[in-house]
Scaffold this active site. Structure first.
Site, short mmCIF file in Angstrom:
data_model
loop_
_atom_site.label_atom_id
_atom_site.label_comp_id
_atom_site.label_asym_id
_atom_site.label_seq_id
_atom_site.Cartn_x
_atom_site.Cartn_y
_atom_site.Cartn_z
N CYS A 1 0.81 -1.23 0.00
CA CYS A 1 0.00 0.00 0.00
C CYS A 1 0.85 1.28 0.00
O CYS A 1 0.46 2.28 -0.61
CB CYS A 1 -0.99 0.00 1.15
SG CYS A 1 -0.27 -0.02 2.79
N ASP B 1 -7.71 5.40 -1.56
CA ASP B 1 -7.35 4.18 -0.83
C ASP B 1 -6.81 3.11 -1.78
O ASP B 1 -7.53 2.67 -2.69
CB ASP B 1 -8.59 3.65 -0.11
CG ASP B 1 -8.29 2.52 0.85
OD1 ASP B 1 -7.13 2.08 0.91
OD2 ASP B 1 -9.22 2.05 1.53
N HIS C 1 -6.18 -0.01 -1.14
CA HIS C 1 -6.37 -1.36 -0.61
C HIS C 1 -7.38 -2.21 -1.37
O HIS C 1 -7.61 -3.36 -1.00
CB HIS C 1 -6.73 -1.29 0.87
CG HIS C 1 -5.62 -0.77 1.74
ND1 HIS C 1 -5.46 0.58 1.98
CD2 HIS C 1 -4.60 -1.40 2.36
CE1 HIS C 1 -4.39 0.75 2.75
NE2 HIS C 1 -3.85 -0.43 3.00
#
Length: 476
Positions: free
Chosen positions: A167, A362, A364
């Site tokens: 990440c 994000d 993820h």
């Protein structure tokens, strides 16, 4: 993200937020939605440092007026579509009230651009304002880079996915991608529904493909970061990530007989005295920046575009509250590229602020690998844009982070230095970073602070450092 709530704009855009922070970013007097020509008001609801931090930023007018005209007609369809969806009640699903996300009428700052959310009718829903629609259009135009699966193995390893460990790599790719968008397309560029796609845009996406053939792939980043212990399957912190980008950029310059155009800018990692070995606030040294530009251009010109990366550790287990107003203020800089940071153990790319909350992209989500060809003007690029608007309180982000800035030319850099110096002056002795013309010679010291053994993401920090004062700078 725990405690978050979600709503949707049509079937394509949703908003996810967490519990409001008590900190408030002042509602400022700024320009019409989608412009960065505003002046931040001193009549803020914040006091002390907050008033000072946000009152130093004057009018910023884009030098790219022509590009606004160029994209206006192509973007009209997208803007109209977003506004139709935002103004429709289809924006909200799952039975959630719109006020669950944000009922604030405070301005939103997104990478140096101010969006006025307040409306003349005080009873109107802020999410139905033209300012919010313009914010949505801008936010969804930022490039999203997430976990991928199914790419060629990394080096000699068997890793064909970066799920659960990549990440920070992905967050850093997003920040650098934004620098390239700013450089090649301009800050006013917006994603369009029209095809064919802009070739400059496709070339940027191609640079971040998931193979060794793409200049800034996860494969090449890991190779460049070996000296900073980067390896497939291992977590990495913001400081090592910044140094990895610096190394990769330098390697590309050394390997090319001409100035490398894949990253058409110098890379300057801002550190403290003795390259951060003794701690203290990082120092933007104008002399060092000039040297980086000269090295990048092979001494052909005095100044080039420059990417500044400022890794910081602003506390032990959490960000010291004194730094939060200054972090928020950096988003008002027209040179802002946002922040690599996020929840402890999960890196994200923070791109905007409102009322003490940060908007972020994000990485993820796990998506299949996509090969974007530069010459395929009909390419589907939907996986590179975000359909969810998320918020996180600034006071809950990990204290280990890195701020990015892009300066197009010397005038832009001088403007950045002026803003940064004024922000440091208002910091009450605890600046995020400082600015100097030349670097001072380091003085001997016996009480230096050690490098944190683990500032990595995707894993919860161990919380070492017992006995250290919370205001004390930790070494990068």
């Amino acid at each position: 993200m725990r405690g978050s709530r979600e709503t949707t704009v049509g079937s394509k855009l949703s908003v996810e937020g967490s519990i409001d922070s008590p900190d408030k970013v002042p509602g400022s007097a700024c320009s019409e939605p989608g412009t960065s020509d505003g002046r931040v008001s001193k009549t803020s609801t914040w006091s002390g440092i907050l008033v000072s931090a946000f009152s130093i930023f004057g009018t910023y007018t884009s030098s790219k007026d022509s590009e606004k005209k160029q994209h206006r007609s192509r973007n009209h369809g997208w803007t109209a579509a977003v506004r139709r969806v935002v103004n429709a009640n289809s924006m909200w699903r799952l039975g959630l009230s719109k006020t669950n996300i944000s009922s604030s009428t405070s301005d939103i700052w997104l990478l140096g651009v101010c969006y006025r959310i307040a409306q003349e009718d005080s009873s109107a829903d802020p999410a139905h304002s033209d300012g919010f629609a313009a914010f949505v259009e801008d936010f969804s135009s930022r490039i999203l880079i997430t976990y991928r699966k199914g790419f060629p193995g990394i080096g000699d390893s068997k890793y064909t996915s970066d799920v659960s460990w990549g990440c920070m790599l992905r967050s850093s790719q997003m920040l650098v991608a934004q620098a390239l968008v700013h450089h090649r397309l301009g800050r006013s560029w917006r994603k369009t529904l029209d095809k064919p796609q802009d070739q400059n845009y496709l070339e940027i996406l191609h640079l971040f493909g998931d193979s060794e053939a793409s200049a800034f792939s996860i494969h090449n980043l890991l190779e460049a970061g070996k000296a900073y212990t980067l390896a497939p399957g291992c977590w990495v912190g913001p400081y090592a990530m910044c140094r990895t980008w610096e190394t990769l950029a330098r390697c590309r310059i050394e390997q090319s007989e001409v100035v490398d155009q894949s990253l058409p800018m110098a890379v300057y990692v801002v550190s403290g005295d003795e390259d951060g070995e003794r701690g203290g606030a990082p120092v933007v040294c104008i002399e060092d920046a000039s040297r980086h530009c000269s090295e990048f251009s092979r001494a052909q010109v005095d100044w080039t575009p420059i990417l500044l990366l400022v890794p910081l550790v602003l506390g032990l287990d959490k960000v010291n509250p004194r730094y939060i107003p200054m972090l928020a203020a950096t988003f008002t800089f027209p040179q802002s590229l946002g922040i690599l940071g996020g929840r402890p153990g999960a890196s994200t790319y923070l791109v905007g602020v409102q009322d003490g909350k940060a908007y972020y992209l994000d990485p993820h989500e796990v998506q299949p690998v996509v090969d974007i060809k530069k010459e395929n003007l009909e390419a589907d690029t939907s996986s590179y844009h975000c359909n969810v608007v998320r918020q996180v309180p600034l006071d809950s982000i990990d204290p280990s982070l890195s701020i990015g800035f892009y300066c197009r030319d010397k005038d832009d850099f001088d403007d950045f230095c002026s803003r940064a110096a004024e922000l440091a002056d208002q910091s009450d002795g605890a600046p995020l970073f400082t600015v100097t013309q030349i670097r001072n010679s380091p003085k001997p010291t016996s009480d230096s602070v050690g490098v944190p053994e683990d500032d990595s993401f995707d894993v919860v920090p161990s919380g070492d450092g017992e006995g250290a004062h919370e205001d004390e700078w930790q070494l990068l």
